[in-house]
Design a protein around this motif. Sequence first.
Motif, short mmCIF file in Angstrom:
data_model
loop_
_atom_site.label_atom_id
_atom_site.label_comp_id
_atom_site.label_asym_id
_atom_site.label_seq_id
_atom_site.Cartn_x
_atom_site.Cartn_y
_atom_site.Cartn_z
N ARG A 182 2.76 10.16 2.50
CA ARG A 182 1.66 9.75 3.39
C ARG A 182 0.60 8.99 2.61
O ARG A 182 0.08 7.96 3.07
CB ARG A 182 1.02 10.97 4.05
N ARG A 183 0.27 9.51 1.43
CA ARG A 183 -0.72 8.84 0.58
C ARG A 183 -0.20 7.47 0.13
O ARG A 183 -0.96 6.49 0.09
CB ARG A 183 -1.07 9.73 -0.60
N LEU A 184 1.08 7.39 -0.19
CA LEU A 184 1.68 6.12 -0.60
C LEU A 184 1.67 5.12 0.56
O LEU A 184 1.39 3.93 0.36
CB LEU A 184 3.12 6.39 -1.05
N LEU A 185 1.91 5.60 1.78
CA LEU A 185 1.87 4.74 2.95
C LEU A 185 0.45 4.22 3.19
O LEU A 185 0.26 3.03 3.45
CB LEU A 185 2.36 5.51 4.18
N ALA A 186 -0.54 5.08 3.06
CA ALA A 186 -1.93 4.64 3.22
C ALA A 186 -2.29 3.60 2.16
O ALA A 186 -2.95 2.60 2.46
CB ALA A 186 -2.88 5.84 3.13
N LEU A 187 -1.85 3.83 0.92
CA LEU A 187 -2.10 2.86 -0.14
C LEU A 187 -1.39 1.53 0.15
O LEU A 187 -1.95 0.46 -0.11
CB LEU A 187 -1.61 3.40 -1.49
N GLY A 188 -0.17 1.61 0.67
CA GLY A 188 0.58 0.39 1.00
C GLY A 188 -0.13 -0.43 2.06
O GLY A 188 -0.21 -1.66 1.96
N ARG A 189 -0.68 0.24 3.05
CA ARG A 189 -1.42 -0.48 4.10
C ARG A 189 -2.71 -1.09 3.54
O ARG A 189 -3.08 -2.21 3.90
CB ARG A 189 -1.71 0.46 5.26
N ARG A 190 -3.36 -0.34 2.69
CA ARG A 190 -4.57 -0.87 2.04
C ARG A 190 -4.22 -2.06 1.14
O ARG A 190 -4.94 -3.05 1.09
CB ARG A 190 -5.23 0.25 1.22
N LYS A 191 -3.08 -1.95 0.47
CA LYS A 191 -2.62 -3.02 -0.42
C LYS A 191 -2.39 -4.31 0.37
O LYS A 191 -2.68 -5.39 -0.13
CB LYS A 191 -1.34 -2.57 -1.12
N THR A 192 -1.87 -4.18 1.58
CA THR A 192 -1.65 -5.37 2.41
C THR A 192 -2.96 -6.10 2.65
O THR A 192 -3.04 -7.32 2.48
CB THR A 192 -1.01 -4.97 3.76
N ARG A 193 -4.00 -5.35 3.02
CA ARG A 193 -5.31 -5.97 3.25
C ARG A 193 -5.85 -6.60 1.98
O ARG A 193 -6.41 -7.70 2.00
CB ARG A 193 -6.30 -4.93 3.79
N VAL A 194 -5.67 -5.93 0.86
CA VAL A 194 -6.16 -6.44 -0.42
C VAL A 194 -5.42 -7.71 -0.82
O VAL A 194 -6.03 -8.67 -1.31
CB VAL A 194 -6.02 -5.34 -1.51
N LEU A 195 -4.11 -7.75 -0.58
CA LEU A 195 -3.33 -8.96 -0.90
C LEU A 195 -3.78 -10.13 -0.05
O LEU A 195 -3.90 -11.25 -0.54
CB LEU A 195 -1.84 -8.69 -0.70
#
Length: 166
Positions: free
Chosen positions: A18-31
Amino acid sequence: MSVQPMLQRLEEMADLHRRLLALGRRKTRVLVDGLVDELAEITAEENRLVGRITVVERDLFQHAEQFLSEKGFPHDASPTLTDVIKLVFDPRERGALQSARAELLKLLGELRPVNELNRNLIEQSLAFVRHSIDTMTASPEDDMLYRHPDQQDQRYLGRGLFDARA
């Protein structure tokens, strides 16, 4: 042996995913926003989470092996959660294992497209950077006009935009 240790590991793995998924979604915005420093922080946190997942998964595997060996399952086979579930006869424990497995599979299913999108965004960014570098380091005459190879002006061969004389 009780399945409780395996359930605990599965719940921990689900939490980590779940934490990895939240980070992945945040990473999309950051990219998309091009925030390089934040991207580095996210990547470091992802690496920590993946390392922790590996440790928990190894521990889960050991508990599954122990459980299956107590039930007479052959040692030469690699245990799977499905193998464990087949050998659990208590309906509550079986249901809990099936539920934990389903939750983990659901999280993995959600994580795949997020990771794929991030991979594509990174590839596009790298292609843009490569194109920018090629544009700045290519010879200015390369794209402007054609010259026969015997008539090339030797002063500009191999010089990029940064190497050209003013």
